[in-house]
Design an enzyme around this catalytic site. Sequence first.
Site, short mmCIF file in Angstrom:
data_model
loop_
_atom_site.label_atom_id
_atom_site.label_comp_id
_atom_site.label_asym_id
_atom_site.label_seq_id
_atom_site.Cartn_x
_atom_site.Cartn_y
_atom_site.Cartn_z
N LYS A 46 0.47 4.05 -5.51
CA LYS A 46 1.46 3.34 -4.40
C LYS A 46 -0.12 2.29 -4.72
CE LYS A 46 3.07 4.42 -0.38
NZ LYS A 46 4.67 5.69 0.45
N ASP A 58 0.76 9.45 0.86
CA ASP A 58 1.31 9.58 -0.78
C ASP A 58 0.55 10.36 -1.02
OD1 ASP A 58 3.90 10.02 1.31
OD2 ASP A 58 4.80 7.81 0.44
#
Length: 232
Positions: A46, A58
């Site tokens: 990410k 996340d």
Amino acid sequence: MADPTAFNPAMTEAKTPLIVCGTDTNVGKTVVSALLVQGLVATYWKPIQSGLEEDGGDRNRVCQLLNLPAERWHPEVYNLQAAVSPHWAAEQENCCINPDQLVLPDLSGPLVIETAGGLMVPLNRQWLQLDQLVRWQLPLILVARSGLGTLNHTLLSLEALRLRNLKVLGLVLNGPPHPDNPKTLEQFGGVPVIAQLPHLPNLTAATLAEQWHLQDLSLTFKRLLKSWSQVQ
């Protein structure tokens, strides 16, 4: 219950990075990314994380869910504290996201890239998420909600991607199965619904593996990625 380590046959053929993007924030991109990282035996990345205030972001959630070793995830380029749009989160830390820094990792195996927010989220005051997708020119998985409101959001997102000549491999719908939305999205959106991920009250690597098997996603992604490679 399915063994989450028992289904990595030909999926290591998936050398092309996949981008997981969404019609909005909180549509389930992280869960779908985890599904793909596990099913494709891929590395997770990410590049921009905004919102570290609560649980580390996340990447931390994916790593904990799948118990990923260090070699199966790539560090973020930008880690921003505030849970707001990336451009504003960066501004609050007196910095600006530079698209030139968002260079794809040099990896030999499969890579799943989770984007931040929706397609039109600004990364800085001159650069949208969509602009970055155009620069990368990689196949996309679009994650959308399954229920009310998804037709408008999803079809608008597909239209924005189509106008930029970006290739969507398919849709993943998150939430309770809907009797009509999948076929309507396929009809008007012109892309397949490749998976429907129901609410999983017990979200674990094993329950994700079970969904991968039940929906025969190894064969689906092998076919989709082969089709992508043939048109490149």
